[in-house]
Design a protein around this motif. Structure first.
Motif, PDB file in Angstrom:
ATOM      1  N   THR A   1     -54.420 -79.695 -59.313  1.00 25.17           N
ATOM      2  CA  THR A   1     -53.921 -81.044 -59.003  1.00 25.17           C
ATOM      3  C   THR A   1     -52.992 -80.983 -57.790  1.00 25.17           C
ATOM      4  O   THR A   1     -52.602 -79.897 -57.355  1.00 25.17           O
ATOM      5  N   SER A   2     -52.632 -82.160 -57.310  1.00 20.25           N
ATOM      6  CA  SER A   2     -51.763 -82.213 -56.122  1.00 20.25           C
ATOM      7  C   SER A   2     -50.403 -81.582 -56.414  1.00 20.25           C
ATOM      8  O   SER A   2     -49.725 -81.112 -55.514  1.00 20.25           O
ATOM      9  N   THR A   3     -50.015 -81.541 -57.707  1.00 21.50           N
ATOM     10  CA  THR A   3     -48.727 -80.908 -58.019  1.00 21.50           C
ATOM     11  C   THR A   3     -48.897 -79.431 -58.375  1.00 21.50           C
ATOM     12  O   THR A   3     -47.963 -78.786 -58.848  1.00 21.50           O
ATOM     13  N   GLY A   4     -50.119 -78.907 -58.191  1.00 26.51           N
ATOM     14  CA  GLY A   4     -50.317 -77.472 -58.368  1.00 26.51           C
ATOM     15  C   GLY A   4     -50.682 -77.039 -59.778  1.00 26.51           C
ATOM     16  O   GLY A   4     -50.711 -75.851 -60.087  1.00 26.51           O
ATOM     17  N   ARG A   5     -50.983 -77.994 -60.663  1.00 25.45           N
ATOM     18  CA  ARG A   5     -51.410 -77.642 -62.021  1.00 25.45           C
ATOM     19  C   ARG A   5     -52.894 -77.276 -62.011  1.00 25.45           C
ATOM     20  O   ARG A   5     -53.709 -77.993 -61.432  1.00 25.45           O
ATOM     21  N   LYS A   6     -53.250 -76.197 -62.721  1.00 27.47           N
ATOM     22  CA  LYS A   6     -54.666 -75.884 -62.894  1.00 27.47           C
ATOM     23  C   LYS A   6     -55.201 -76.782 -64.004  1.00 27.47           C
ATOM     24  O   LYS A   6     -54.587 -76.895 -65.070  1.00 27.47           O
ATOM     25  N   THR A   7     -56.338 -77.416 -63.766  1.00 30.08           N
ATOM     26  CA  THR A   7     -56.919 -78.241 -64.818  1.00 30.08           C
ATOM     27  C   THR A   7     -58.440 -78.150 -64.773  1.00 30.08           C
ATOM     28  O   THR A   7     -59.015 -77.460 -63.909  1.00 30.08           O
ATOM     29  N   ARG A   8     -59.087 -78.808 -65.735  1.00 30.58           N
ATOM     30  CA  ARG A   8     -60.548 -78.902 -65.774  1.00 30.58           C
ATOM     31  C   ARG A   8     -60.875 -80.278 -66.317  1.00 30.58           C
ATOM     32  O   ARG A   8     -60.152 -80.784 -67.171  1.00 30.58           O
ATOM     33  N   ASP A   9     -61.965 -80.822 -65.844  1.00 27.70           N
ATOM     34  CA  ASP A   9     -62.316 -82.177 -66.227  1.00 27.70           C
ATOM     35  C   ASP A   9     -63.384 -82.165 -67.330  1.00 27.70           C
ATOM     36  O   ASP A   9     -64.416 -81.501 -67.197  1.00 27.70           O
ATOM     37  N   PHE A  10     -63.095 -82.909 -68.379  1.00 36.29           N
ATOM     38  CA  PHE A  10     -64.009 -83.001 -69.523  1.00 36.29           C
ATOM     39  C   PHE A  10     -65.442 -83.319 -69.073  1.00 36.29           C
ATOM     40  O   PHE A  10     -66.403 -82.727 -69.544  1.00 36.29           O
TER      41      PHE A  10
ATOM     42  N   THR B   1     -57.972 -74.817 -77.962  1.00 38.10           N
ATOM     43  CA  THR B   1     -56.890 -74.527 -78.890  1.00 38.10           C
ATOM     44  C   THR B   1     -56.881 -75.609 -79.965  1.00 38.10           C
ATOM     45  O   THR B   1     -57.369 -76.712 -79.730  1.00 38.10           O
ATOM     46  N   GLY B   2     -56.356 -75.290 -81.112  1.00 40.46           N
ATOM     47  CA  GLY B   2     -56.207 -76.292 -82.164  1.00 40.46           C
ATOM     48  C   GLY B   2     -54.954 -77.127 -81.975  1.00 40.46           C
ATOM     49  O   GLY B   2     -54.663 -78.012 -82.774  1.00 40.46           O
ATOM     50  N   GLU B   3     -54.198 -76.840 -80.932  1.00 37.99           N
ATOM     51  CA  GLU B   3     -52.929 -77.550 -80.724  1.00 37.99           C
ATOM     52  C   GLU B   3     -53.161 -78.800 -79.877  1.00 37.99           C
ATOM     53  O   GLU B   3     -54.172 -78.949 -79.212  1.00 37.99           O
ATOM     54  N   ASP B   4     -52.116 -79.633 -79.879  1.00 36.81           N
ATOM     55  CA  ASP B   4     -52.211 -80.908 -79.177  1.00 36.81           C
ATOM     56  C   ASP B   4     -51.693 -80.768 -77.745  1.00 36.81           C
ATOM     57  O   ASP B   4     -50.697 -81.373 -77.378  1.00 36.81           O
ATOM     58  N   VAL B   5     -52.359 -79.968 -76.936  1.00 34.28           N
ATOM     59  CA  VAL B   5     -51.875 -79.719 -75.576  1.00 34.28           C
ATOM     60  C   VAL B   5     -52.484 -80.715 -74.590  1.00 34.28           C
ATOM     61  O   VAL B   5     -53.433 -81.441 -74.921  1.00 34.28           O
ATOM     62  N   THR B   6     -51.946 -80.762 -73.389  1.00 34.44           N
ATOM     63  CA  THR B   6     -52.514 -81.596 -72.315  1.00 34.44           C
ATOM     64  C   THR B   6     -52.768 -80.680 -71.123  1.00 34.44           C
ATOM     65  O   THR B   6     -51.899 -80.492 -70.279  1.00 34.44           O
ATOM     66  N   GLU B   7     -53.936 -80.081 -71.094  1.00 31.03           N
ATOM     67  CA  GLU B   7     -54.258 -79.120 -70.029  1.00 31.03           C
ATOM     68  C   GLU B   7     -55.529 -79.509 -69.274  1.00 31.03           C
ATOM     69  O   GLU B   7     -55.624 -79.312 -68.069  1.00 31.03           O
ATOM     70  N   CYS B   8     -56.531 -80.043 -70.002  1.00 37.72           N
ATOM     71  CA  CYS B   8     -57.754 -80.531 -69.354  1.00 37.72           C
ATOM     72  C   CYS B   8     -57.684 -82.052 -69.290  1.00 37.72           C
ATOM     73  O   CYS B   8     -57.164 -82.688 -70.208  1.00 37.72           O
ATOM     74  N   ILE B   9     -58.235 -82.623 -68.219  1.00 37.44           N
ATOM     75  CA  ILE B   9     -58.225 -84.084 -68.100  1.00 37.44           C
ATOM     76  C   ILE B   9     -59.526 -84.669 -68.657  1.00 37.44           C
ATOM     77  O   ILE B   9     -60.514 -83.966 -68.811  1.00 37.44           O
ATOM     78  N   GLY B  10     -59.490 -85.989 -68.949  1.00 35.10           N
ATOM     79  CA  GLY B  10     -60.690 -86.681 -69.429  1.00 35.10           C
ATOM     80  C   GLY B  10     -60.835 -86.607 -70.935  1.00 35.10           C
ATOM     81  O   GLY B  10     -59.930 -86.171 -71.641  1.00 35.10           O
ATOM     82  N   GLY B  11     -61.987 -87.068 -71.408  1.00 35.72           N
ATOM     83  CA  GLY B  11     -62.203 -87.167 -72.849  1.00 35.72           C
ATOM     84  C   GLY B  11     -61.820 -88.553 -73.333  1.00 35.72           C
ATOM     85  O   GLY B  11     -61.340 -89.384 -72.560  1.00 35.72           O
TER      86      GLY B  11
ATOM     87  N   ALA C   1     -51.070 -69.866 -71.292  1.00 36.92           N
ATOM     88  CA  ALA C   1     -50.554 -68.699 -70.573  1.00 36.92           C
ATOM     89  C   ALA C   1     -51.444 -68.378 -69.387  1.00 36.92           C
ATOM     90  O   ALA C   1     -51.121 -67.511 -68.583  1.00 36.92           O
ATOM     91  N   CYS C   2     -52.582 -69.063 -69.285  1.00 32.84           N
ATOM     92  CA  CYS C   2     -53.485 -68.768 -68.164  1.00 32.84           C
ATOM     93  C   CYS C   2     -54.280 -70.017 -67.798  1.00 32.84           C
ATOM     94  O   CYS C   2     -53.743 -70.918 -67.180  1.00 32.84           O
ATOM     95  N   ASP C   3     -55.555 -70.110 -68.194  1.00 30.27           N
ATOM     96  CA  ASP C   3     -56.373 -71.262 -67.802  1.00 30.27           C
ATOM     97  C   ASP C   3     -56.197 -72.433 -68.775  1.00 30.27           C
ATOM     98  O   ASP C   3     -55.880 -72.236 -69.946  1.00 30.27           O
ATOM     99  N   PRO C   4     -56.478 -73.668 -68.283  1.00 30.97           N
ATOM    100  CA  PRO C   4     -56.378 -74.857 -69.140  1.00 30.97           C
ATOM    101  C   PRO C   4     -57.435 -74.884 -70.248  1.00 30.97           C
ATOM    102  O   PRO C   4     -58.603 -74.576 -70.014  1.00 30.97           O
ATOM    103  N   ARG C   5     -57.003 -75.259 -71.433  1.00 32.46           N
ATOM    104  CA  ARG C   5     -57.876 -75.262 -72.615  1.00 32.46           C
ATOM    105  C   ARG C   5     -58.173 -76.697 -73.061  1.00 32.46           C
ATOM    106  O   ARG C   5     -57.344 -77.588 -72.878  1.00 32.46           O
ATOM    107  N   LEU C   6     -59.316 -76.890 -73.692  1.00 35.30           N
ATOM    108  CA  LEU C   6     -59.563 -78.167 -74.369  1.00 35.30           C
ATOM    109  C   LEU C   6     -58.588 -78.254 -75.521  1.00 35.30           C
ATOM    110  O   LEU C   6     -58.354 -77.262 -76.218  1.00 35.30           O
TER     111      LEU C   6
END
Ligand code: PEP
Ligand code: CO
Length: 453
Positions: free
Chosen positions: A365-374, A403-413, A429-434
């Protein structure tokens, strides 16, 4: 080909090599690992091989998933249990889509070593740029951005082994104690009780699928169906990237009354996209073991490379031995994947093809976050399903970072997570997870696609 031994890999070039400042400390750690009992057994490995052999024929479907990088800090009962829940839930949904038993493989109990594109990392601290060695996973060094934290520490190899053993112990206990019995599917998601966690339509679809499934199971129980035990008892296998060869080799052994060597850190090690060179150390170590071996294939993989990998890693062309995990990226599948499928098909060589729609779809992202789009993740899966259908090869499974947790790492869905939302709970700790909801929604989307044919 030269003869193989557990340490013949040391003669080969090592990609992603870790340089330990203290060789004696490394040797001491590795010799402790050599003396410890294995994390998994050869029996389990052979069982997984038999199931993967069936998947090759289109009689089973693989679901592989878990964190990009496990951490020692997340070796906790709640985190592990929710990871199992989401894998179990997804697998039940996928039974519907694939109409085949699911082989469940976690990325856990040893997913502690990470390949990195860059050896070092630069951050701006108090207005000044600072460059330190990159974080290579908890098995190697520590994530804190300080000089001492980033020095590779051999003691972490033993700590990693112990956390892997603790995780495997808990996974086994849950699986054996009835937690994983499909009759309890309604208990796998406690958030359904509050109703607030899943988007309404996903929750409704899940409840309907569960009801149909439990009705079917009860019907089969009523008529005394013999395969029922297999259907309702859920098995879980472990996997991780076999990146740290000293760690893997220390647990690579012969076992009584069986031929050959087994890598006993995990059931299913895989070789990453960055370490799959044919003459490299990773291919050398894993060509000598009986485990099924995965190899990641990115968009640069050629048909010749794939054939050569298959001849080296599976010289006898055995069933259930070699798994190609393709990760071409959305939009690249139609040109990159078919030549590989055709090469293996036309050479009549065996392998299982599964798709990792995560690693070819990373963006920043423009702020440097690694993400992936659903949408891109699902898009790669759909293109892969189409490619296999066109070539007459078997689309044998899926591989996710989730992950089973309620994270916000991938966009969309369905929740419509946007780039602006990523800061809310960005924890990887590394790549964005669903996250939990995205993962379940993904399972439904695949199911719809597979059923549509
Ligand atoms: C991974 O699976 O976390 C990974 C690094 O994948 P790849 O080797 O496909 O990039
Ligand atoms: Co990853």
């Amino acid at each position: 080909m030269s003869s193989w031994q557990p340490y013949s890999f040391r003669e080969r070039p090592v990609e992603q090599a870790i340089r330990y400042p203290d060789a004696a400390a490394l040797e001491a750690a590795v010799s402790r690992l050599r003396a410890m009992p294995p994390i998994v057994t050869s029996w389990e490995i052979e069982r997984l091989r038999a199931q993967l052999a069936e998947a090759e024929e289109g009689h089973r479907f693989v679901l592989q998933g878990g964190d990009c990088a496990e951490t020692f800090a997340d070796c906790r009962s709640d985190v592990i249990a929710s990871k199992l829940k989401i894998l179990l839930q997804m697998s039940l949904v996928l039974v519907h889509g694939a109409q085949r038993p699911i082989v469940r493989i976690g990325r856990f109990a040893g997913q502690y070593a990470k390949p990195r594109s860059q050896p070092s990392e630069t951050r701006v601290i108090d207005g000044r740029e600072q460059t330190l060695p990159n974080y290579f996973g908890d098995l190697v060094n520590r994530a804190d951005f300080t000089e001492p934290a980033r020095i590779p520490d051999p003691a972490l190899l033993v700590e990693g082994y112990m956390h892997a053993a603790l995780t495997m112990n808990f996974v086994r206990s849950l699986a054996a104690s009835g937690f994983a019995d499909v009759h309890r599917a309604h208990q796998w998601d406690l958030s359904f009780a509050s109703g607030a966690q899943l988007a309404d339509d996903v929750a409704r679809e899940y409840r309907r699928t569960m009801k149909e499934l439990l009705d079917a199971i009860r019907f089969m129980e009523a008529i005394g169906e013999s395969r029922l035990e297999e259907i309702s008892r859920v098995e879980l296998f472990a996997s991780h990237e076999g990146l740290h060869l000293e760690y893997e080799a220390a647990q690579t052994r012969t076992v009584p009354r069986r031929e050959g060597h087994y890598c006993l850190t995990t059931h299913f090690p895989w070789i990453g996209e960055r370490t799959r060179r044919l003459d490299g150390a990773h291919v050398e170590l894993f060509r000598g073991v009986r485990n099924p071996i995965g190899v990641k294939l990115g968009p640069s993989a050629t048909a010749d490379e794939v054939l050569a990998l298959s001849r080296t890693l599976n010289p006898q062309d055995e069933r259930g031995k070699l798994v190609f995990i393709t990760r071409m990226g959305h939009g690249a599948v139609a040109t990159r994947l078919p030549p590989l499928l055709r090469a293996m098909r036309d050479a009549e060589r065996r392998c299982l093809w599964i798709c990792d729609p995560m690693h070819g779809n990373g963006t920043t992202t423009s702020t440097g976050r690694k993400t992936r789009d659903f949408g891109a993740i699902l898009g790669e899966l759909e293109e892969s399903i189409d490619a296999h259908a066109r070539e007459g090869t078997v689309f044998g499974g899926v591989h996710f970072e989730l992950t089973g947790e309620d994270v916000t790492e991938c966009i969309g869905g369905a929740d419509g997570l946007r780039e602006e939302d990523l800061d809310t709970a960005y924890a990887t700790a590394c790549d964005p997870r669903l996250n939990y909801r995205q993962a379940l929604e993904m399972a439904f989307a695949i199911t719809r696609r597979l059923r549509a044919g």
